[in-house]
Design an enzyme around this catalytic site. Structure first.
Site: not given
Ligand code: MSP
Length: 506
Positions: A17, A20, A125, A128, A143, A146, A295, A298
């Site tokens: 999403h 990421h 958890c 996590c 948690c 979560h 909101k 379009k």
């Molecule tokens: N697999 C672990 C990370 C291991 S690294 C050795 C993990 N994965 S995750 O899929 O949950 O990704 C976490 C990362 O995704 C966050 O640290 C961030 O970089 C990014 N993000 C996920 N959601 C986010 C937001 N809503 N906003 C900004 N970045 C976020 O944790």
């Protein structure tokens, strides 16, 4: 100089999403910028495929964790491609070569005397993949992240002597005030360390999906230990026949979200110390994009879905928006509505229109050749030291501030057109020289901002530079007046076309 930048490896328990996409875009901006500077760059991203979260998600879907990994790793790879991201390798923790390095390093930690057998009891958890302390729990033993109810679990497994690294970690932080940036995150990590560290288990007895513990194959290595080592293992096998660790280790910067600070700023350096491996130079933390329901827009509906945005508006628009909208390092709201506003006012109008008007005027008034003229002094002053400032901001991981600097100059160029009114100058032969100066200044200003924008919006910047007849994107040439007139301008088309809203699906 070598420059090694990483993103977290993403869990494959769900689809990628915008959150990421955010870290990956930011890392790509840094990697591309460093290449402009002529540095030797390696950029790593990938997927985290072992452990509880993935196992549980696979169970819910009635498939194996490996199948789920294959499916979603593919989606994360596609995301990187869609975002026009230039990672040099994509690691999956299910790569057998990765598992080999994990086993080697963990064995070394064991041989060095930092591991013992023990019983763990704690609030676990599964989402996590982490035990929580009493003080971290929220009401009803839930948690804090979560919001699910946790259970008190017991398990015999192998412990890592994290507590014994307290002093060395404090020393590291004292010696390297920029080990974690920004400052507030450095403080947070340091106070966590000073608050006292507890040993933690580096293996799991109950779980099967992971890298076996080399000296006790009935257990698997804890997913975070396995995952963190990706940054190191990838260099060992990304290029067959070559060990890139000599060239790129220690990593220059691990870019991560604030949610995984403790793992990267505390556990990771301790693990590396335990294995006699150099610690990374820096951990760079960004905030969260708040992806609430908004909101309706379009064309985008009420959430920003990266694949959809790219399909409709192109990768550059999304890259630009996330860096521009939320000050890098802090949390901030993003919305489809906000996206459309910036797309129209900033990308289409301030940058796109400025470019097409400039090219059209050069075409009309000067037969498509950028005039040779001295650089306008006022604009030259406005652009003075710009590349140096952008460079400094990016060295400090202030991506939004760097982009702000560039955008201020785009606004400056728009103001310049309004003030100079080249269309009026063109009516008066006595002012031909000034018209030459104005058109050269506009072409030159656009060239400089486009070179600097290249890491943020590579495709648009390249198109505009090609239309200006000047394709060099090295940072050395990002100085106003560095390139003389004389180039023949070409076709640009619309950099940021209007996107028509689609009729909602019936
Ligand atoms: N697999 C672990 C990370 C291991 S690294 C050795 C993990 N994965 S995750 O899929 O949950 O990704 C976490 C990362 O995704 C966050 O640290 C961030 O970089 C990014 N993000 C996920 N959601 C986010 C937001 N809503 N906003 C900004 N970045 C976020 O944790």
């Amino acid at each position: 100089m070598s420059y090694y930048v990483t993103t977290p490896i993403y869990y494959v328990n769900g689809e990628p999403h915008l959150g990421h996409a955010y870290t990956t875009i930011a890392a790509d901006v840094l990697a591309r910028h460093m290449r402009q500077r002529g540095e030797d760059v390696f950029f790593l991203t990938g997927t985290d495929e072992h452990g509880e979260p993935v196992t549980q998600a696979a169970e819910r879907l009635g498939i194996t964790p490996r199948e789920l990994g294959d499916r979603n790793a593919g989606r994360f790879r596609e995301l990187a491609r869609a975002l026009n991201v230039t990672n040099d390798f994509f690691i999956r923790t299910t790569d057998p070569e990765h598992a080999e390095v994990v086993a080697e390093v963990v064995q070394r930690i064991y041989d060095n005397g930092h591991v013992y057998e023990g019983t763990y009891e704690g609030w676990y958890c599964p989402r996590c993949a982490d035990f929580k302390t009493e003080s971290e729990l929220e009401e009803g033993n839930t948690c804090p992240i979560h919001k699910i109810e946790l259970e008190l679990e017991h398990e015999d497994n192998w412990f890592f002597r994290l507590a014994s690294f307290q002093e060395r970690l404090e020393h590291l932080y004292a010696e390297r005030p920029d080990f974690v940036i920004p400052q507030n995150r450095y403080n947070e990590a340091l106070s966590f360390i000073k608050g006292g560290l507890r040993d933690f288990s580096l293996s799991r007895a109950r779980l099967k999906w992971g890298v076996p513990v080399p000296w006790d194959r009935s257990q698997v290595i804890y997913v975070w230990i396995d995952a963190l080592l990706n940054y190191y293992s990838a260099l060992a096998y990304a290029r067959p026949g070559e060990d890139l660790r000599d060239r790129f280790w220690p990593a220059t910067v691990h870019l991560i979200g604030k949610d995984i600070l403790k793992f990267h700023a505390v556990i990771w350096p301790a693990m590396l110390m335990a294995a006699d491996i150099e610690v990374p130079r820096r951990v760079g933390i960004h905030g969260f994009l708040l992806l609430g329901e908004h909101k309706m827009s379009k064309s985008l509906g009420n959430v920003i879905e990266p694949f959809r945005v790219v399909e409709l508006y192109g990768a550059d628009a999304l890259r630009f928006y996330v860096v521009r909208e939320v000050s890098f390092g802090s949390d901030g709201e993003v919305s489809p509505d906000g996206f459309e506003t910036r797309y129209t006012t900033e990308l289409a109008n301030e940058y796109g229109n400025l470019a097409s008007r400039t090219l059209a005027m050069i075409d009309r008034y000067r037969d498509g050749i950028v005039p040779e003229a001295p650089p306008d002094t006022a604009l030259a002053a406005a652009f003075d030291q710009l590349a140096e400032v952008v460079r400094e901001r990016l060295d400090d991981l202030e991506l939004t501030a760097a982009l702000d600097e560039i955008w201020r100059r785009i606004k400056e160029l728009n103001r310049f057109v309004q003030e100079e009114q080249p269309w009026q100058l063109s009516k008066d032969d006595a002012r031909a020289e000034r018209l030459d100066e104005v058109l050269y200044a506009l072409a030159e200003g656009l060239r400089v901002v486009s070179v600097l924008l290249h890491p943020f919006m590579p495709e648009s910047a390249e198109r505009l530079l090609a239309a200006l007849g000047r394709e060099d994107v090295s940072l050395d040439c990002a100085r106003f007046g560095a390139v003389p007139g004389g180039a023949t301008v070409g076709e640009l088309g619309q950099l940021f076309p209007r996107v028509e809203a689609e009729a909602p699906a019936a």
